[in-house]
Motif scaffolding. Structure first.
Motif, PDB file in Angstrom:
ATOM      1  N   THR A  85       0.834  -1.206   0.000  1.00 27.73           N
ATOM      2  CA  THR A  85       0.000   0.000   0.000  1.00 27.73           C
ATOM      3  C   THR A  85       0.867   1.254   0.000  1.00 27.73           C
ATOM      4  O   THR A  85       0.561   2.240  -0.683  1.00 27.73           O
ATOM      5  CB  THR A  85      -0.929   0.010   1.219  1.00 27.73           C
ATOM      6  OG1 THR A  85      -1.729  -1.180   1.205  1.00 27.73           O
ATOM      7  CG2 THR A  85      -1.851   1.218   1.201  1.00 27.73           C
ATOM      8  N   ALA A  86       1.956   1.226   0.762  1.00 28.11           N
ATOM      9  CA  ALA A  86       2.853   2.382   0.806  1.00 28.11           C
ATOM     10  C   ALA A  86       3.421   2.691  -0.579  1.00 28.11           C
ATOM     11  O   ALA A  86       3.473   3.852  -0.999  1.00 28.11           O
ATOM     12  CB  ALA A  86       3.983   2.122   1.803  1.00 28.11           C
ATOM     13  N   LYS A  87       3.818   1.639  -1.301  1.00 32.27           N
ATOM     14  CA  LYS A  87       4.381   1.855  -2.646  1.00 32.27           C
ATOM     15  C   LYS A  87       3.297   2.320  -3.616  1.00 32.27           C
ATOM     16  O   LYS A  87       3.536   3.191  -4.458  1.00 32.27           O
ATOM     17  CB  LYS A  87       5.033   0.558  -3.145  1.00 32.27           C
ATOM     18  CG  LYS A  87       6.295   0.181  -2.382  1.00 32.27           C
ATOM     19  CD  LYS A  87       6.883  -1.119  -2.887  1.00 32.27           C
ATOM     20  CE  LYS A  87       7.627  -0.930  -4.204  1.00 32.27           C
ATOM     21  NZ  LYS A  87       8.873  -0.166  -4.041  1.00 32.27           N
ATOM     22  N   ARG A  88       2.101   1.738  -3.494  1.00 34.05           N
ATOM     23  CA  ARG A  88       1.019   2.109  -4.416  1.00 34.05           C
ATOM     24  C   ARG A  88       0.604   3.561  -4.223  1.00 34.05           C
ATOM     25  O   ARG A  88       0.343   4.281  -5.193  1.00 34.05           O
ATOM     26  CB  ARG A  88      -0.181   1.170  -4.219  1.00 34.05           C
ATOM     27  CG  ARG A  88      -1.388   1.512  -5.084  1.00 34.05           C
ATOM     28  CD  ARG A  88      -2.458   0.444  -4.948  1.00 34.05           C
ATOM     29  NE  ARG A  88      -2.917   0.291  -3.585  1.00 34.05           N
ATOM     30  CZ  ARG A  88      -3.849   1.058  -3.024  1.00 34.05           C
ATOM     31  NH1 ARG A  88      -4.395   2.057  -3.708  1.00 34.05           N
ATOM     32  NH2 ARG A  88      -4.241   0.845  -1.781  1.00 34.05           N
ATOM     33  N   LEU A  89       0.521   4.000  -2.968  1.00 40.07           N
ATOM     34  CA  LEU A  89       0.089   5.361  -2.674  1.00 40.07           C
ATOM     35  C   LEU A  89       1.249   6.352  -2.640  1.00 40.07           C
ATOM     36  O   LEU A  89       1.025   7.546  -2.447  1.00 40.07           O
ATOM     37  CB  LEU A  89      -0.648   5.392  -1.319  1.00 40.07           C
ATOM     38  CG  LEU A  89      -1.906   4.539  -1.202  1.00 40.07           C
ATOM     39  CD1 LEU A  89      -2.490   4.643   0.199  1.00 40.07           C
ATOM     40  CD2 LEU A  89      -2.939   4.945  -2.235  1.00 40.07           C
ATOM     41  N   LYS A  90       2.495   5.829  -2.814  1.00 37.42           N
ATOM     42  CA  LYS A  90       3.693   6.679  -2.745  1.00 37.42           C
ATOM     43  C   LYS A  90       3.674   7.487  -1.457  1.00 37.42           C
ATOM     44  O   LYS A  90       3.860   8.713  -1.439  1.00 37.42           O
ATOM     45  CB  LYS A  90       3.764   7.610  -3.957  1.00 37.42           C
ATOM     46  CG  LYS A  90       3.838   6.881  -5.300  1.00 37.42           C
ATOM     47  CD  LYS A  90       3.837   7.867  -6.452  1.00 37.42           C
ATOM     48  CE  LYS A  90       3.815   7.125  -7.790  1.00 37.42           C
ATOM     49  NZ  LYS A  90       3.741   8.058  -8.942  1.00 37.42           N
ATOM     50  N   SER A  91       3.427   6.768  -0.364  1.00 36.29           N
ATOM     51  CA  SER A  91       3.260   7.408   0.943  1.00 36.29           C
ATOM     52  C   SER A  91       3.900   6.543   2.021  1.00 36.29           C
ATOM     53  O   SER A  91       3.795   5.315   1.979  1.00 36.29           O
ATOM     54  CB  SER A  91       1.772   7.603   1.265  1.00 36.29           C
ATOM     55  OG  SER A  91       1.137   8.345   0.252  1.00 36.29           O
ATOM     56  N   LEU A  92       4.548   7.180   2.992  1.00 33.94           N
ATOM     57  CA  LEU A  92       5.202   6.461   4.079  1.00 33.94           C
ATOM     58  C   LEU A  92       4.819   7.095   5.416  1.00 33.94           C
ATOM     59  O   LEU A  92       5.162   8.259   5.672  1.00 33.94           O
ATOM     60  CB  LEU A  92       6.727   6.518   3.901  1.00 33.94           C
ATOM     61  CG  LEU A  92       7.573   5.823   4.979  1.00 33.94           C
ATOM     62  CD1 LEU A  92       7.316   4.320   4.979  1.00 33.94           C
ATOM     63  CD2 LEU A  92       9.053   6.118   4.773  1.00 33.94           C
ATOM     64  N   PRO A  93       4.060   6.381   6.280  1.00 29.89           N
ATOM     65  CA  PRO A  93       3.791   6.903   7.624  1.00 29.89           C
ATOM     66  C   PRO A  93       5.126   7.212   8.304  1.00 29.89           C
ATOM     67  O   PRO A  93       6.012   6.359   8.361  1.00 29.89           O
ATOM     68  CB  PRO A  93       3.057   5.747   8.314  1.00 29.89           C
ATOM     69  CG  PRO A  93       2.455   4.961   7.185  1.00 29.89           C
ATOM     70  CD  PRO A  93       3.442   5.055   6.063  1.00 29.89           C
ATOM     71  N   PHE A  94       5.263   8.434   8.808  1.00 32.54           N
ATOM     72  CA  PHE A  94       6.585   8.890   9.228  1.00 32.54           C
ATOM     73  C   PHE A  94       6.696   9.178  10.717  1.00 32.54           C
ATOM     74  O   PHE A  94       7.660   8.822  11.357  1.00 32.54           O
ATOM     75  CB  PHE A  94       6.951  10.155   8.436  1.00 32.54           C
ATOM     76  CG  PHE A  94       8.423  10.296   8.187  1.00 32.54           C
ATOM     77  CD1 PHE A  94       9.033   9.588   7.171  1.00 32.54           C
ATOM     78  CD2 PHE A  94       9.201  11.141   8.974  1.00 32.54           C
ATOM     79  CE1 PHE A  94      10.397   9.700   6.932  1.00 32.54           C
ATOM     80  CE2 PHE A  94      10.567  11.255   8.752  1.00 32.54           C
ATOM     81  CZ  PHE A  94      11.170  10.538   7.730  1.00 32.54           C
ATOM     82  N   ALA A  95       5.692   9.821  11.272  1.00 32.19           N
ATOM     83  CA  ALA A  95       5.764  10.206  12.684  1.00 32.19           C
ATOM     84  C   ALA A  95       4.358  10.441  13.196  1.00 32.19           C
ATOM     85  O   ALA A  95       3.397  10.553  12.439  1.00 32.19           O
ATOM     86  CB  ALA A  95       6.623  11.459  12.861  1.00 32.19           C
ATOM     87  N   ARG A  96       4.239  10.503  14.520  1.00 32.55           N
ATOM     88  CA  ARG A  96       2.951  10.758  15.138  1.00 32.55           C
ATOM     89  C   ARG A  96       2.811  12.242  15.422  1.00 32.55           C
ATOM     90  O   ARG A  96       3.738  12.892  15.917  1.00 32.55           O
ATOM     91  CB  ARG A  96       2.838   9.971  16.434  1.00 32.55           C
ATOM     92  CG  ARG A  96       1.525  10.158  17.182  1.00 32.55           C
ATOM     93  CD  ARG A  96       1.590   9.570  18.569  1.00 32.55           C
ATOM     94  NE  ARG A  96       2.757  10.018  19.287  1.00 32.55           N
ATOM     95  CZ  ARG A  96       2.882  11.222  19.827  1.00 32.55           C
ATOM     96  NH1 ARG A  96       1.928  12.122  19.706  1.00 32.55           N
ATOM     97  NH2 ARG A  96       3.988  11.556  20.475  1.00 32.55           N
ATOM     98  N   GLY A  97       1.633  12.788  15.094  1.00 27.01           N
ATOM     99  CA  GLY A  97       1.338  14.181  15.408  1.00 27.01           C
ATOM    100  C   GLY A  97       0.395  14.264  16.591  1.00 27.01           C
ATOM    101  O   GLY A  97       0.235  13.307  17.351  1.00 27.01           O
TER     102      GLY A  97
END
Length: 616
Positions: A85-97
């Motif tokens: 999913t990360a590769k498909r959406l070109k997105s990486l959960p990075f940190a907590r806000g």
């Protein structure tokens, strides 16, 4: 130069002294023969590096820039999303806000990716721009090092596990051990939270820890795989057990989890006190609530899909002396698709209801206490009469189930949208059928009556003990009796009794005084052959003897005699006598008929049809 209120990338780079106007002009000339963005062309021509272009783009998009080539993501947060999913959406959960997850994205303005991430992470996201080339490498690196949802879940059992405790019996009848609800590993999961070190030694064993853990620390634990798994198991098991409500209740030295199954609460597990704050924070995140607010009640909604079915959880959290208590009402969207016969409307009563709901105008009222199935009955009626030829509008507080082809409106008192105001505007929407969630005041009842008198079929609910009392309740509200007599075509009171489990069903003899209370004398010759049944308890029914529920109904149809009594302001007792003379079946008679047919038993009927002052 600006476009759509945003400064252009080339102009921003000139202002920062990174390129000259001459270089920008060369890039713009090259862009005429290319489909590339101006920033990419500037990089390809060697006029500027990639990072300054990305930083300028982030400023243009009004999102932060994150250098994923040098900054490492939080492994716990990475574990909330799988690699594919990360590769498909070109997105990486990075940190907590602050009650959010910060996500590095190649395209922060991708709305579809936003929605997908929000649904999967079950929390609001804060997008950050990352260099697309660096991001692809960062995703491979993060998951190669053991991140990802699957890896996080797999790593959880490695945490030090507490010894399994003996299942605790619930006090009272029908008690069930916690492990019979499939929660035997929860103690180990709870212990792993304590052993993770996130809570801190000063709070893990402190009865008052909830008051001392900072909000960001609680949110840290709420993002931990064990807490996510505990929350997930609590919800999944509730769905599997056919529970209607989940109760998360804090005590002085622990947390009690109870399910309401077939109308009765069962304790399914107890958790240590230190699990309470992160678990409530997890449910708040899933519900879209403010995790930092613990002083006032909050409401929210959770959407889940289990075993191919969609469920909505209507969540409510209130502050108590021992901490926040959460209750989640489970709304099964498929439950409103059942036919009227599945509700317990059988034989003659079902035929009468089928006839009533095809009337072109008039009001049909459903009555009964909270949790008696009124909403399910009304939605089942709407499903039956919903068609392309009819315009159906509902006003509800809140909308519990979304029905295709029907216009549904939420009450919004803060915005001034009440039942009464919505009804006024409904009449300008050319409706055929109107559902009013509940009649609570004179203004709402008067407009509903007028709608019923002017060619609309109106469905609504009212809180009364029986069907005849609906008339006197509306008179007490201030509605003119002649309007009530002219508008109401039927009133239906209902309750829910527990069905006998068919797997462990066996014959038994109820107490004689109990049967006499229902007007049934077991000593009469014609009654001696009547058999009654009960469930003795088995795995299928969790040893309660009951599985599922069946509706008990009392239907009063309007006729000339009852209408005349209403106009004369007769008492509820006089109206009931007239309805009985016209053939109305009372709650107790309908329930006892179902007991005689083996659907339920007299012992459970006492709980639902006996009311103060007599039998329902």
């Amino acid at each position: 130069m600006r476009r759509g209120g945003r400064k252009l990338i080339g102009q921003m780079l000139i202002e920062r002294g990174l390129i000259t106007q001459d270089q920008l002009d060369q890039a713009l000339e090259a862009q005429k023969q290319s489909t590339q963005l101006i920033g990419e062309i500037l990089v390809d021509l060697g006029f500027v590096q990639r990072q300054p272009v990305c930083e300028a783009l982030a400023e243009q998009l009004r999102v932060p820039f994150v250098n994923v080539a040098t900054d490492a993501p939080d492994a716990k947060v990475v574990g909330l999303l799988d690699k594919e999913t990360a590769k498909r959406l070109k997105s990486l959960p990075f940190a907590r806000g602050d009650g959010t997850i910060r996500v590095a994205m190649a395209e922060p303005e991708d709305v579809m990716a936003h929605d997908d991430l929000k649904m999967r992470l079950q929390v609001n996201i804060e997008p950050m721009l990352a260099d697309p080339l660096d991001l692809a490498k960062a995703i491979d690196r993060a998951y190669k090092e053991g991140g990802g949802a699957a890896a996080a879940a797999a790593a959880t059992p490695a945490a030090p596990a507490a010894p399994r405790q003996r299942p605790q019996q619930q006090p009272g009848g029908g008690a069930k051990p916690a492990d019979r609800f499939g929660m035997g590993d929860m103690a180990a999961l709870a212990e792993s939270i304590k052993d993770s070190g996130i809570l801190g030694a000063d709070t893990a064993d402190d009865d008052d820890s909830e008051q001392r853990i900072e909000t960001d620390r609680i949110a840290d634990v709420a993002d931990e795989a064990p807490i996510i798994r505990i929350a997930k198991v609590v919800i999944q098991r509730a769905v599997m057990e056919r529970a209607s409500d989940i109760h998360i209740e804090p005590a002085r030295n622990g947390v009690r989890v109870r399910y309401r199954i077939d109308g009765v609460l069962h304790e399914v597990m107890r958790l240590p006190k230190y699990v309470h704050a992160p678990l409530l924070s997890r449910f708040k995140i899933m519900s879209g609530m403010n995790i930092a607010e613990r002083r006032v009640p909050q409401d929210g909604r959770i959407h889940i899909r289990h075993a191919g079915k969609d469920y909505d959880l209507r969540s409510s959290i209130i502050p108590t002396t021992n901490g926040e208590k959460a209750v989640m009402r489970i709304l099964d969207k498929s439950s409103i698709q059942v036919g009227l016969e599945s509700l317990g409307l059988l034989g003659d009563m079902q035929a009468r209801v089928e006839k009533l709901i095809t009337q072109p105008n008039g009001m049909i009222l459903s009555t009964g206490p909270t949790g008696s199935g009124k909403t399910t009955t009304q939605y089942s009626i709407l499903n039956r009469i919903n068609s392309v030829e009819t315009n159906i509008i509902t006003i509800e507080d809140p909308v519990e189930y979304e029905l295709e082809g029907i216009s549904q409106v939420h009450v919004n008192r803060k915005a001034g949208l009440t039942f009464a105001i919505a009804l006024k505007y409904f009449l300008r929407q050319d409706p055929d059928i109107i559902l009013v969630g509940e009649i609570r005041d004179l203004e709402t009842s008067e407009i509903a009556v007028q709608a019923a008198l002017t060619g609309h079929l109106v469905l609504s609910t009212l809180h009364t003990n029986d069907a005849p009392s609906t008339v006197t309740r509306m008179v007490d509200m201030g509605v003119e009796p002649f309007l009530i007599a002219s508008s109401i075509i039927a009133s239906m009171s209902q309750r829910l009794a527990r069905r006998i489990c068919q797997e462990c069903k066996e014959e038994y003899t109820p107490r004689k005084d109990l049967l006499l209370g229902f007007g049934f004398d077991p000593d009469l010759p014609e009654n001696r052959e009547q058999k009654f049944y009960k469930g003795v308890g088995c795995e299928s029914c969790r040893f309660t003897g009951y599985r599922g529920r069946v509706g008990i109904y009392e239907l009063m149809e309007m006729n000339t005699e009852i209408a005349e009594l209403i106009v004369k302001r007769a008492s509820a007792g006089q109206i009931k006598e007239a309805a009985l003379a016209a053939g109305m079946t009372t709650l107790s008679k309908d329930g006892f008929a179902k007991a005689c047919s083996g659907l339920t038993n007299p012992d459970d009927l006492i709980r639902v049809v006996f009311t103060a002052g007599g039998m329902g």
